[in-house]
Design a protein around this motif. Structure first.
Motif, mmCIF file in Angstrom:
data_model
loop_
_atom_site.group_PDB
_atom_site.id
_atom_site.type_symbol
_atom_site.label_atom_id
_atom_site.label_comp_id
_atom_site.label_asym_id
_atom_site.label_seq_id
_atom_site.Cartn_x
_atom_site.Cartn_y
_atom_site.Cartn_z
ATOM 1 N N LEU A 1 -24.224 76.758 -15.561
ATOM 2 C CA LEU A 1 -25.197 77.667 -14.962
ATOM 3 C C LEU A 1 -25.388 78.917 -15.817
ATOM 4 O O LEU A 1 -26.511 79.400 -15.962
ATOM 5 N N ALA A 2 -24.303 79.430 -16.370
ATOM 6 C CA ALA A 2 -24.408 80.608 -17.214
ATOM 7 C C ALA A 2 -25.210 80.307 -18.478
ATOM 8 O O ALA A 2 -26.045 81.110 -18.905
ATOM 9 N N ALA A 3 -24.978 79.139 -19.069
ATOM 10 C CA ALA A 3 -25.726 78.760 -20.265
ATOM 11 C C ALA A 3 -27.205 78.594 -19.944
ATOM 12 O O ALA A 3 -28.074 79.049 -20.701
ATOM 13 N N PHE A 4 -27.513 77.960 -18.813
ATOM 14 C CA PHE A 4 -28.908 77.796 -18.414
ATOM 15 C C PHE A 4 -29.568 79.148 -18.174
ATOM 16 O O PHE A 4 -30.722 79.368 -18.573
ATOM 17 N N ALA A 5 -28.836 80.072 -17.553
ATOM 18 C CA ALA A 5 -29.388 81.401 -17.297
ATOM 19 C C ALA A 5 -29.669 82.128 -18.599
ATOM 20 O O ALA A 5 -30.694 82.813 -18.732
ATOM 21 N N MET A 6 -28.790 81.983 -19.583
ATOM 22 C CA MET A 6 -29.009 82.632 -20.872
ATOM 23 C C MET A 6 -30.242 82.051 -21.575
ATOM 24 O O MET A 6 -31.037 82.785 -22.158
ATOM 25 N N VAL A 7 -30.391 80.740 -21.526
ATOM 26 C CA VAL A 7 -31.551 80.107 -22.149
ATOM 27 C C VAL A 7 -32.830 80.542 -21.444
ATOM 28 O O VAL A 7 -33.836 80.866 -22.086
ATOM 29 N N ALA A 8 -32.811 80.577 -20.114
ATOM 30 C CA ALA A 8 -33.989 80.985 -19.358
ATOM 31 C C ALA A 8 -34.331 82.444 -19.639
ATOM 32 O O ALA A 8 -35.507 82.795 -19.788
ATOM 33 N N LEU A 9 -33.320 83.285 -19.726
ATOM 34 C CA LEU A 9 -33.561 84.695 -20.025
ATOM 35 C C LEU A 9 -34.130 84.863 -21.423
ATOM 36 O O LEU A 9 -35.072 85.635 -21.639
ATOM 37 N N GLY A 10 -33.595 84.126 -22.379
ATOM 38 C CA GLY A 10 -34.119 84.194 -23.733
ATOM 39 C C GLY A 10 -35.560 83.721 -23.813
ATOM 40 O O GLY A 10 -36.389 84.320 -24.498
ATOM 41 N N ALA A 11 -35.885 82.644 -23.086
ATOM 42 C CA ALA A 11 -37.258 82.141 -23.076
ATOM 43 C C ALA A 11 -38.202 83.161 -22.457
ATOM 44 O O ALA A 11 -39.320 83.368 -22.941
ATOM 45 N N ALA A 12 -37.758 83.820 -21.381
ATOM 46 C CA ALA A 12 -38.594 84.828 -20.730
ATOM 47 C C ALA A 12 -38.824 86.014 -21.653
ATOM 48 O O ALA A 12 -39.948 86.532 -21.751
ATOM 49 N N VAL A 13 -37.789 86.441 -22.343
ATOM 50 C CA VAL A 13 -37.934 87.571 -23.261
ATOM 51 C C VAL A 13 -38.870 87.201 -24.404
ATOM 52 O O VAL A 13 -39.723 88.002 -24.811
ATOM 53 N N MET A 14 -38.746 85.985 -24.923
ATOM 54 C CA MET A 14 -39.612 85.556 -26.014
ATOM 55 C C MET A 14 -41.076 85.524 -25.577
ATOM 56 O O MET A 14 -41.973 85.783 -26.380
ATOM 57 N N ARG A 15 -41.332 85.204 -24.308
ATOM 58 C CA ARG A 15 -42.712 85.180 -23.827
ATOM 59 C C ARG A 15 -43.238 86.580 -23.584
ATOM 60 O O ARG A 15 -44.422 86.838 -23.767
ATOM 61 N N ILE A 16 -42.364 87.485 -23.151
ATOM 62 C CA ILE A 16 -42.816 88.839 -22.774
ATOM 63 C C ILE A 16 -42.986 89.721 -23.992
ATOM 64 O O ILE A 16 -43.977 90.430 -24.130
ATOM 65 N N VAL A 17 -42.012 89.685 -24.901
ATOM 66 C CA VAL A 17 -42.032 90.581 -26.056
ATOM 67 C C VAL A 17 -43.125 90.152 -27.014
ATOM 68 O O VAL A 17 -43.155 88.996 -27.425
ATOM 69 N N PRO A 18 -44.029 91.060 -27.337
ATOM 70 C CA PRO A 18 -45.102 90.683 -28.271
ATOM 71 C C PRO A 18 -44.586 90.514 -29.695
ATOM 72 O O PRO A 18 -43.780 91.327 -30.173
ATOM 73 N N ARG A 19 -45.010 89.455 -30.316
ATOM 74 C CA ARG A 19 -44.639 89.228 -31.713
ATOM 75 C C ARG A 19 -45.869 89.468 -32.580
ATOM 76 O O ARG A 19 -46.991 89.174 -32.166
ATOM 77 N N GLY A 20 -45.660 89.939 -33.783
ATOM 78 C CA GLY A 20 -46.785 90.258 -34.662
ATOM 79 C C GLY A 20 -47.359 89.017 -35.296
ATOM 80 O O GLY A 20 -47.375 88.895 -36.523
#
Length: 52
Positions: free
Chosen positions: A29-48
């Protein structure tokens, strides 16, 4: 319940040793939460990328 030394020691020993299955479940569950959090951050944070 909290004033009973046997319960405190038993609970601490159980928490420190951990059950094999439950430890695997929590780590999964912790690993899944980390992956989900990373995916959410990658979608939210604008990349150039492709700016028009």
């Amino acid at each position: 319940m909290y004033n009973n030394p046997a319960m405190t020691v038993g609970g601490g020993a159980l928490a420190s040793t951990g059950l094999g299955l439950m430890t695997s479940v929590w780590l999964g569950l912790a690993a899944f939460a980390m992956v989900a959090l990373g995916a959410a951050v990658m979608r939210i944070v604008p990349r150039g990328g492709n700016r028009s």
